[in-house]
Design a protein around this motif. Sequence first.
Motif: not given
Ligand code: BEZ
Length: 389
Positions: A103-105, A127-128, A148, A174, A176
């Motif tokens: 999930v977390h970029s 993660a985008g 993202n 951060y 994202a």
């Molecule tokens: C990211 O960290 O890329 C992210 C996390 C939650 C929602 C969307 C993007």
Amino acid sequence: MKRTTHALRALAAALALALTASPALAQDKVKVGLMLPYTGTYAALGNAITNGFKLAIAEQGGKLGGRDIDYVTVDDESEPAKAPENVNKLIKRDNVDVIVGTVHSGVAMAMAKAAKDNNALLLIPNAGEDSITGPMCAPNIIRTSFTNSAAGVAMGKVAADKGYKTAVTLTWKYAAGEQSTGGFKEAFEKGGGKVVKELTLPFPQVEFQPLLTEIAALNPDVVYAFFAGGGAVKFVKDYAAAGLNKTIPLVGPGFLTDGTLEAQGEAAQGMLTTLHYGEGVNNPKNTAFRAAYTKAYKVEPDVYAVQGYDAAQLLIAGANAVKGDLGKRADVVKAMETAKLDSPRGPLALTKAHAPIHDIYLRKVEGKENKVIGVAVKNITDPPRGCKL
Ligand code: BEZ
């Protein structure tokens, strides 16, 4: 006669024993490493992705390319500092055939690096981080979610078209959030607007009060905010509790209101967001997916569930091409690169850099639904950003 039967039985037993112990047969199962957040502010996202992934697999009789699956699950806690160790365990200790995460970029960047260094197959269901389908791209890394900046660009255009002239952006500091607000700024200013202040706070802090006071003093025409999961719930509620939603419209990427409306309630009503999914996307696949997910898990699916489902759909396409033998990497990747998925979000394909091609919808919160009220960008194609594949 009796002796022959005995001998045959003994032979069959020996054969069975040899086969059970054979490494070739042990390899017949596909080992899937799920590295996702199951605790912390993104826990609900990790769970929804897991549920979506397993639903698509269940629709294949629980198999991948005809083979049984062993899951190895790691809670990455959305903690970049722990990511190299976590992902290397999956690759080197558990010897997984494919990693699905995360999930977390910031965590995803460490995963992408490890996947590149070890030539491990990595499917990213959320993660985008823009650079993963840019300069960091690789033949063995594929993303089924989004980049993202894309939803930010879409909302920047919507906000400029609405005639807003000034905006404040706000996000966790951060990748994202910065890429999301960066996309918004680029498109909003191209459309004639001006971002007058870019506010941030460290991930995953939720002490929003001083920032809300600053927004009130700046009094822009619109606020664009990137938060997701537990942080999004709190931010939208705090924004409304401060009375700001009465005077300054709050907009964002759809993560601000996806999977969160039950908890946000009244505070989110009327909010506009942009995203590649919305509950009301009108196609037969979405209807079937929503019914199956709700039946299986007794909760409504959100965008994260869709992304998990699509990661599995893509993996299924790859695995079917090689009858589950993911060791045939080139054939697996080729099948994934050319797959045309019927996603609950609508048609889904991949760019050369392995980023998704899909529509970005404009959504409005009505009750407990992110109602799709239009298409903000049709068939968005992430630019290659220096990816050389
Ligand atoms: C990211 O960290 O890329 C992210 C996390 C939650 C929602 C969307 C993007």
